[in-house]
Design a protein around this motif. Structure first.
Motif, PDB file in Angstrom:
ATOM      1  N   SER A  14       0.827  -1.204   0.000  1.00  0.00           N
ATOM      2  CA  SER A  14       0.000   0.000   0.000  1.00  0.00           C
ATOM      3  C   SER A  14       0.864   1.257   0.000  1.00  0.00           C
ATOM      4  N   PHE A  16       0.751   3.929   1.641  1.00  0.00           N
ATOM      5  CA  PHE A  16       1.063   4.525   2.940  1.00  0.00           C
ATOM      6  C   PHE A  16       2.316   3.924   3.567  1.00  0.00           C
ATOM      7  N   LEU A 269       1.773   9.778   3.470  1.00  0.00           N
ATOM      8  CA  LEU A 269       0.725  10.256   2.570  1.00  0.00           C
ATOM      9  C   LEU A 269       0.835  11.761   2.352  1.00  0.00           C
ATOM     10  N   GLU A 278      -8.583  12.238   0.618  1.00  0.00           N
ATOM     11  CA  GLU A 278      -8.118  10.874   0.354  1.00  0.00           C
ATOM     12  C   GLU A 278      -7.241  10.379   1.495  1.00  0.00           C
ATOM     13  N   ARG A 279      -6.455  11.270   2.070  1.00  0.00           N
ATOM     14  CA  ARG A 279      -5.594  10.914   3.196  1.00  0.00           C
ATOM     15  C   ARG A 279      -6.445  10.427   4.371  1.00  0.00           C
ATOM     16  N   THR A 281      -9.483   9.195   4.295  1.00  0.00           N
ATOM     17  CA  THR A 281     -10.100   7.909   3.945  1.00  0.00           C
ATOM     18  C   THR A 281      -9.107   6.769   4.124  1.00  0.00           C
ATOM     19  N   THR A 282      -7.886   6.977   3.657  1.00  0.00           N
ATOM     20  CA  THR A 282      -6.870   5.927   3.778  1.00  0.00           C
ATOM     21  C   THR A 282      -6.566   5.623   5.237  1.00  0.00           C
ATOM     22  N   LYS A 286      -8.063   2.103   5.838  1.00  0.00           N
ATOM     23  CA  LYS A 286      -7.041   1.151   5.391  1.00  0.00           C
ATOM     24  C   LYS A 286      -5.897   0.982   6.389  1.00  0.00           C
TER      25      LYS A 286
END
Length: 370
Positions: A14, A16, A269, A278-279, A281-282, A286
């Motif tokens: 991933s 990150f 990130l 998006e950061r 959400t990740t 995730k």
């Protein structure tokens, strides 16, 4: 010259977990034809610089020889054991960016020439990258470079020689959540006093043993970089981290001028140019979540010891997820930090690098695939 290439499948993880490209160290080309460097894969803002070694050198001294000859590893570099298979497993493993162990590297020589020698806790792991109980199952190794001048490198070499000659003065401490200054050790009530004790033990001024986990040992050694053993004074002890305590807290809202133990993914990130929505959400969907909930799915990917640590840390990690879900409010960070002692984990060094702090830079990731 480094060449662009697809990253090897072992590094297909991933984003990150990837170091921001803006934090990579400038390096010279490999000086050894057995060591090939590629730069590719990942995202525009983050990825891996891959240092490819021959498969036949895995967990052998030849890997240490090849790396020394390549010039890509320098004395004082930090070697981080990277477990790519921790990706998409447990939130704790994600928070640690797949990093399970840290060691210091020293380029030394014998009659056959230069090689990389590690210094680490447990001290028995210290080797030319071939201690079987650790290096035989290690697929990848990050190299993180602290900002050291020539005098500091020489000082570290002197301390390392003392440590190597007094290996019986060291013990491994297994509770990574309890740094020495929190254990009631006489004369050690602050992080800096840990480093002072290490120096005193190595100089024969204290008869006790130095009990530390891997990252704590690396931190204490680096804290002695401004100290010459021949003229040691406690005033020369300086943490490699520019934090109030010398170690790291849990969370620093928005990474304003600092980074916390839990913020390696956020720093990656952010440094990699990922936009805030998006950061978030990740981080909440995730990183700080358990992807695999059946322990049988973790077989061959994580040790039972690391699984146990992940379980123990679930409540704290859930709180961190809530912090990111709420938009990183400072009061929530303060509440979480109140339950965390300042500490240093193996991941700390790549967290500082990802956040562009204290002169730490990512050099590359060693894999054995040629």
């Amino acid at each position: 010259m480094q060449v662009a290439a697809q990253e090897p499948s072992i590094l297909d993880v991933s984003p990150f977990m990837m170091p921001p490209r803006s934090t990579w160290a400038a390096i010279s080309p490999s000086a050894d034809s057995n060591v090939v460097v590629t730069e590719g894969g990942g995202t525009d803002g983050a990825g891996f610089r891959t240092i490819h070694l021959r498969k036949s050198t895995h967990a052998t001294k030849q890997a240490a020889v090849d790396l020394a000859r390549s010039g890509l590893v320098k004395t004082g570099d930090i070697l981080l054991s990277f477990r790519p298979l921790w990706d998409n497993t447990l939130a704790y493993a994600h928070m640690q960016l797949g990093v399970s162990h840290s060691a210091l590297a020293f380029v030394v020589s014998d009659a056959a020439g230069p090689f990389v020698m590690t210094l680490e806790s447990p001290m028995s792991y210290s080797s030319p990258m071939n201690y079987p109980e650790h290096y035989s199952d290690l697929d990848a190794i990050h190299i993180i470079r602290p900002n050291l001048n020539a005098v500091q490198v020489t000082n570290l070499e002197k301390w390392a020689r003392l440590a190597g000659s007094k290996q019986d003065r060291f013990e491994f401490y297994s509770d990574y959540g309890k740094p020495m200054y929190q254990r009631g050790v006489a004369g050690v009530s602050t992080p800096s006093e840990e480093a002072k004790l290490l120096a005193q033990i190595l100089l024969g001024q204290d008869a006790r043993k130095f009990a530390s986990y891997c990252s704590e040992f690396v931190w204490a050694m680096l804290s002695l970089r401004d100290c010459d053993p021949a003229a040691f004074s406690g005033t020369c002890v300086h943490s490699p981290f520019s934090t109030a305590s010398g170690m790291m807290t849990g969370l620093v809202p928005q990474l304003h001028g600092d980074s916390g133990l839990a913020q390696g993914a956020e720093a990656s990130l952010t440094g990699g140019g990922v936009a805030a929505p998006e950061r978030k959400t990740t981080l909440t969907q995730k990183v700080f979540v358990d992807v695999l909930t059946n322990e049988s799915q973790l077989a061959g990917r994580m040790s039972s010891g690391h699984i146990a640590v992940a379980k123990a840390n679930r409540p704290g990690i859930q709180a961190i997820n809530g912090y990111y879900s709420a938009g990183e409010p400072a009061p929530v960070a303060s509440a979480i930090n109140a339950g965390i002692v300042d500490n240093v984990s193996p991941t700390s060094y790549i967290v500082r690098s990802n956040a562009g702090l204290d002169g730490f830079h990512y050099v590359g990731t060693v894999v054995f695939d040629r």
